[in-house]
Design a protein around this motif. Structure first.
Motif, mmCIF file in Angstrom:
data_model
loop_
_atom_site.group_PDB
_atom_site.id
_atom_site.type_symbol
_atom_site.label_atom_id
_atom_site.label_comp_id
_atom_site.label_asym_id
_atom_site.label_seq_id
_atom_site.Cartn_x
_atom_site.Cartn_y
_atom_site.Cartn_z
ATOM 1 N N ARG A 12 16.010 1.012 1.036
ATOM 2 C CA ARG A 12 17.223 0.427 0.453
ATOM 3 C C ARG A 12 17.515 -0.859 1.212
ATOM 4 N NH1 ARG A 12 21.903 3.416 -2.064
ATOM 5 N NH2 ARG A 12 20.329 5.012 -1.920
ATOM 6 N N VAL A 14 19.894 -3.662 1.881
ATOM 7 C CA VAL A 14 21.316 -3.965 1.747
ATOM 8 C C VAL A 14 21.660 -4.994 2.813
ATOM 9 C CG1 VAL A 14 23.668 -3.058 1.808
ATOM 10 C CG2 VAL A 14 21.810 -1.615 0.988
ATOM 11 N N GLN A 16 24.746 -8.015 3.721
ATOM 12 C CA GLN A 16 26.015 -8.656 3.393
ATOM 13 C C GLN A 16 26.198 -9.833 4.334
ATOM 14 O OE1 GLN A 16 28.558 -7.720 1.053
ATOM 15 N NE2 GLN A 16 29.316 -9.733 1.617
ATOM 16 N N SER A 21 25.765 -10.995 -1.158
ATOM 17 C CA SER A 21 25.294 -9.635 -0.916
ATOM 18 C C SER A 21 23.909 -9.510 -1.528
ATOM 19 C CB SER A 21 26.216 -8.618 -1.591
ATOM 20 O OG SER A 21 27.498 -8.676 -1.054
ATOM 21 N N ARG A 22 23.083 -8.662 -0.940
ATOM 22 C CA ARG A 22 21.754 -8.396 -1.489
ATOM 23 C C ARG A 22 21.567 -6.888 -1.557
ATOM 24 N NH1 ARG A 22 17.351 -11.169 1.844
ATOM 25 N NH2 ARG A 22 16.116 -10.477 0.076
ATOM 26 N N PHE A 23 20.995 -6.416 -2.667
ATOM 27 C CA PHE A 23 20.768 -4.980 -2.823
ATOM 28 C C PHE A 23 19.547 -4.733 -3.687
ATOM 29 C CE2 PHE A 23 20.953 -1.131 -5.297
ATOM 30 C CZ PHE A 23 21.136 -0.177 -4.323
ATOM 31 N N HIS A 25 16.915 -0.951 -4.205
ATOM 32 C CA HIS A 25 16.423 0.340 -3.712
ATOM 33 C C HIS A 25 15.118 0.624 -4.436
ATOM 34 C CE1 HIS A 25 16.773 4.431 -2.059
ATOM 35 N NE2 HIS A 25 16.064 4.734 -3.127
ATOM 36 N N SER A 77 21.542 -3.813 -8.501
ATOM 37 C CA SER A 77 22.947 -4.036 -8.831
ATOM 38 C C SER A 77 23.042 -5.407 -9.467
ATOM 39 C CB SER A 77 23.804 -3.991 -7.561
ATOM 40 O OG SER A 77 25.090 -4.470 -7.821
ATOM 41 N N ASP A 80 24.596 -7.975 -7.142
ATOM 42 C CA ASP A 80 24.089 -8.113 -5.774
ATOM 43 C C ASP A 80 22.572 -8.203 -5.653
ATOM 44 O OD1 ASP A 80 26.696 -8.013 -4.811
ATOM 45 O OD2 ASP A 80 26.666 -5.833 -4.681
ATOM 46 N N THR A 81 21.837 -8.090 -6.744
ATOM 47 C CA THR A 81 20.383 -8.174 -6.689
ATOM 48 C C THR A 81 19.953 -9.548 -7.171
ATOM 49 O OG1 THR A 81 20.170 -5.804 -7.083
ATOM 50 C CG2 THR A 81 18.206 -7.147 -7.453
ATOM 51 N N ASP A 85 14.660 -9.806 -4.041
ATOM 52 C CA ASP A 85 15.145 -8.583 -3.403
ATOM 53 C C ASP A 85 14.252 -7.384 -3.703
ATOM 54 O OD1 ASP A 85 17.216 -10.046 -2.324
ATOM 55 O OD2 ASP A 85 18.681 -9.407 -3.823
#
Length: 101
Positions: A12, A14, A16, A21-23, A25, A77, A80-81, A85
């Motif tokens: 995952r 993640v 910030q 933000s980066r996300f 999984h 997300s 956030d993606t 990523d």
């Protein structure tokens, strides 16, 4: 399949910062194979399929072992993606499966 060792790993990503933000999984399954291969099934949306494939190939580029990587899950997300990523999370998941800890 008898005797084949399959290793699953999830990563995952993640992050910030005060700007963004980066996300992402990603879950991968890695197994010994006769030749290196990467499989990204239909479970992954087309938008991130190419990133997952490139990330897995990048992780395998200098490995002495020959393995087959299957990306089994990608979660993102919308807000956030970003570009890269899924690529990074896939590469790290492959490395984690081969060198846990």
């Amino acid at each position: 399949m008898g005797g084949t060792i399959r290793i699953m790993a999830s990563l995952r990503l993640v992050r910030q910062t005060n700007r963004s933000s980066r996300f992402a999984h990603v879950t991968v399954e890695v197994a010994a194979a006769d030749q290196a291969e990467v499989n990204v099934p239909a479970v992954v949306g087309d938008e991130f399929r190419h990133e997952a494939e490139l990330g897995a190939w990048w992780a395998l580029r200098s490995l002495p072992a020959t393995v087959a990587v299957t990306v089994t899950e990608v979660a993102v997300s919308g807000a956030d993606t970003g570009v890269g990523d899924v690529y990074e999370a896939t590469a790290r998941a492959v490395w984690q499966s081969l060198w846990p800890g």
